[in-house]
Design a protein around this motif. Structure first.
Motif, mmCIF file in Angstrom:
data_model
loop_
_atom_site.group_PDB
_atom_site.id
_atom_site.type_symbol
_atom_site.label_atom_id
_atom_site.label_comp_id
_atom_site.label_asym_id
_atom_site.label_seq_id
_atom_site.Cartn_x
_atom_site.Cartn_y
_atom_site.Cartn_z
ATOM 1 N N THR A 51 1.796 6.283 16.196
ATOM 2 C CA THR A 51 0.463 5.711 16.080
ATOM 3 C C THR A 51 -0.117 6.125 14.738
ATOM 4 O O THR A 51 0.197 7.194 14.214
ATOM 5 C CB THR A 51 -0.486 6.175 17.214
ATOM 6 O OG1 THR A 51 -0.638 7.585 17.147
ATOM 7 C CG2 THR A 51 0.037 5.768 18.576
ATOM 8 N N TYR A 52 -0.927 5.263 14.197
ATOM 9 C CA TYR A 52 -1.580 5.519 12.914
ATOM 10 C C TYR A 52 -3.043 5.118 13.036
ATOM 11 O O TYR A 52 -3.348 4.082 13.639
ATOM 12 C CB TYR A 52 -0.928 4.699 11.789
ATOM 13 C CG TYR A 52 0.535 4.993 11.603
ATOM 14 C CD1 TYR A 52 0.954 6.058 10.822
ATOM 15 C CD2 TYR A 52 1.497 4.209 12.219
ATOM 16 C CE1 TYR A 52 2.306 6.331 10.646
ATOM 17 C CE2 TYR A 52 2.845 4.472 12.059
ATOM 18 C CZ TYR A 52 3.246 5.535 11.271
ATOM 19 O OH TYR A 52 4.573 5.805 11.106
ATOM 20 N N ARG A 53 -3.917 5.929 12.444
ATOM 21 C CA ARG A 53 -5.341 5.601 12.410
ATOM 22 C C ARG A 53 -5.731 5.394 10.954
ATOM 23 O O ARG A 53 -5.610 6.304 10.142
ATOM 24 C CB ARG A 53 -6.155 6.706 13.060
ATOM 25 C CG ARG A 53 -5.979 6.712 14.583
ATOM 26 C CD ARG A 53 -6.711 7.836 15.252
ATOM 27 N NE ARG A 53 -8.141 7.605 15.266
ATOM 28 C CZ ARG A 53 -8.932 7.937 16.279
ATOM 29 N NH1 ARG A 53 -8.437 8.494 17.365
ATOM 30 N NH2 ARG A 53 -10.219 7.712 16.215
ATOM 31 N N LEU A 54 -6.152 4.178 10.653
ATOM 32 C CA LEU A 54 -6.528 3.812 9.289
ATOM 33 C C LEU A 54 -8.045 3.754 9.171
ATOM 34 O O LEU A 54 -8.699 3.009 9.914
ATOM 35 C CB LEU A 54 -5.952 2.446 8.926
ATOM 36 C CG LEU A 54 -4.439 2.391 8.791
ATOM 37 C CD1 LEU A 54 -3.945 0.960 8.846
ATOM 38 C CD2 LEU A 54 -4.040 3.041 7.481
ATOM 39 N N PRO A 55 -8.627 4.512 8.245
ATOM 40 C CA PRO A 55 -10.072 4.402 8.036
ATOM 41 C C PRO A 55 -10.436 2.987 7.589
ATOM 42 O O PRO A 55 -9.743 2.377 6.771
ATOM 43 C CB PRO A 55 -10.352 5.410 6.916
ATOM 44 C CG PRO A 55 -9.172 6.330 6.900
ATOM 45 C CD PRO A 55 -8.014 5.511 7.383
ATOM 46 N N VAL A 56 -11.522 2.468 8.120
ATOM 47 C CA VAL A 56 -11.966 1.120 7.764
ATOM 48 C C VAL A 56 -12.275 1.049 6.271
ATOM 49 O O VAL A 56 -11.989 0.040 5.627
ATOM 50 C CB VAL A 56 -13.165 0.692 8.633
ATOM 51 C CG1 VAL A 56 -13.725 -0.636 8.166
ATOM 52 C CG2 VAL A 56 -12.746 0.604 10.090
ATOM 53 N N GLU A 57 -12.797 2.118 5.713
ATOM 54 C CA GLU A 57 -13.075 2.134 4.272
ATOM 55 C C GLU A 57 -11.795 1.868 3.479
ATOM 56 O O GLU A 57 -11.802 1.086 2.520
ATOM 57 C CB GLU A 57 -13.672 3.480 3.859
ATOM 58 C CG GLU A 57 -13.985 3.571 2.376
ATOM 59 C CD GLU A 57 -14.529 4.923 1.951
ATOM 60 O OE1 GLU A 57 -14.923 5.045 0.772
ATOM 61 O OE2 GLU A 57 -14.574 5.862 2.774
ATOM 62 N N LEU A 58 -10.690 2.479 3.870
ATOM 63 C CA LEU A 58 -9.410 2.263 3.183
ATOM 64 C C LEU A 58 -8.978 0.807 3.306
ATOM 65 O O LEU A 58 -8.558 0.185 2.323
ATOM 66 C CB LEU A 58 -8.334 3.194 3.759
ATOM 67 C CG LEU A 58 -6.958 3.088 3.111
ATOM 68 C CD1 LEU A 58 -6.953 3.814 1.771
ATOM 69 C CD2 LEU A 58 -5.896 3.666 4.026
ATOM 70 N N ALA A 82 -0.451 2.318 6.480
ATOM 71 C CA ALA A 82 -0.397 3.392 7.473
ATOM 72 C C ALA A 82 0.569 4.503 7.060
ATOM 73 O O ALA A 82 0.243 5.686 7.163
ATOM 74 C CB ALA A 82 0.002 2.825 8.833
ATOM 75 N N THR A 83 1.736 4.123 6.585
ATOM 76 C CA THR A 83 2.760 5.120 6.286
ATOM 77 C C THR A 83 2.618 5.752 4.905
ATOM 78 O O THR A 83 3.270 6.760 4.627
ATOM 79 C CB THR A 83 4.175 4.516 6.443
ATOM 80 O OG1 THR A 83 4.294 3.370 5.594
ATOM 81 C CG2 THR A 83 4.440 4.137 7.897
ATOM 82 N N HIS A 84 1.775 5.182 4.071
ATOM 83 C CA HIS A 84 1.525 5.748 2.730
ATOM 84 C C HIS A 84 0.025 5.966 2.505
ATOM 85 O O HIS A 84 -0.459 5.896 1.374
ATOM 86 C CB HIS A 84 2.107 4.833 1.647
ATOM 87 C CG HIS A 84 3.584 4.698 1.739
ATOM 88 N ND1 HIS A 84 4.199 3.683 2.444
ATOM 89 C CD2 HIS A 84 4.575 5.473 1.258
ATOM 90 C CE1 HIS A 84 5.505 3.833 2.362
ATOM 91 N NE2 HIS A 84 5.771 4.913 1.661
ATOM 92 N N GLN A 85 -0.672 6.217 3.578
ATOM 93 C CA GLN A 85 -2.132 6.311 3.563
ATOM 94 C C GLN A 85 -2.649 7.320 2.535
ATOM 95 O O GLN A 85 -3.582 7.023 1.793
ATOM 96 C CB GLN A 85 -2.604 6.689 4.966
ATOM 97 C CG GLN A 85 -4.073 6.689 5.140
ATOM 98 C CD GLN A 85 -4.474 6.928 6.586
ATOM 99 O OE1 GLN A 85 -5.575 7.376 6.793
ATOM 100 N NE2 GLN A 85 -3.642 6.651 7.557
ATOM 101 N N GLN A 86 -2.056 8.505 2.479
ATOM 102 C CA GLN A 86 -2.559 9.539 1.568
ATOM 103 C C GLN A 86 -2.433 9.110 0.105
ATOM 104 O O GLN A 86 -3.343 9.334 -0.693
ATOM 105 C CB GLN A 86 -1.851 10.871 1.795
ATOM 106 C CG GLN A 86 -2.536 12.035 1.090
ATOM 107 C CD GLN A 86 -3.961 12.255 1.584
ATOM 108 O OE1 GLN A 86 -4.193 12.404 2.774
ATOM 109 N NE2 GLN A 86 -4.918 12.277 0.672
ATOM 110 N N ALA A 87 -1.331 8.482 -0.254
ATOM 111 C CA ALA A 87 -1.144 8.030 -1.636
ATOM 112 C C ALA A 87 -2.174 6.971 -1.998
ATOM 113 O O ALA A 87 -2.745 6.995 -3.098
ATOM 114 C CB ALA A 87 0.270 7.491 -1.835
#
Length: 131
Positions: free
Chosen positions: A31-38, A100-105
């Protein structure tokens, strides 16, 4: 040569309104949680990405943006309608999985672009004075 493996399709999507996060759940159990801002600042729309080359438009003041509506577009994407009025661009399953899988970058890149531009995540406000 083998064709690239397509991105997985989420089995479920849930919007956490208070946290302003879109959660994607996959059959693998991931599971991945993506901020709406992103999601907003990396919208796949031409309005955000530009029309080619280096014409992308830096999105500023989107810290508190939320979602008003989520609809599935065919079997390949989601259409997200944001509460700041932005509702163009389709988020393909591949693009959502990439975010989701590269969210931090993506997040670090966004913060660096804001810093380089002297811009802020905070929305600007207009103050009115009585006459």
């Amino acid at each position: 040569m083998n064709a690239p493996t397509p991105a997985p399709i989420p089995r479920w999507v849930h919007y956490h309104k208070q946290a302003r996060e879109l959660e994607l759940g996959y059959s693998s159990g991931d599971t991945y949680r993506l901020p709406v801002e992103l999601l907003r600042v990396y919208s796949p729309s031409a309005e955000v990405r530009g029309h080619g080359g280096d014409s992308a438009v830096l999105q500023v003041g989107k810290k508190h943006v939320g979602l008003e509506n989520i609809t599935q577009s065919g079997n390949y994407a989601l259409k997200l309608s944001f509460d700041d009025g932005h509702n163009s661009g389709l988020y393909s399953w591949e693009y959502l999985f990439e975010l989701a899988t590269h969210q931090q970058a993506y997040w670090d890149n966004y913060l660096q672009r804001l810093a380089d531009a002297g811009a802020s995540r905070e929305p600007t406000s207009i103050h009115f004075k009585s006459l």
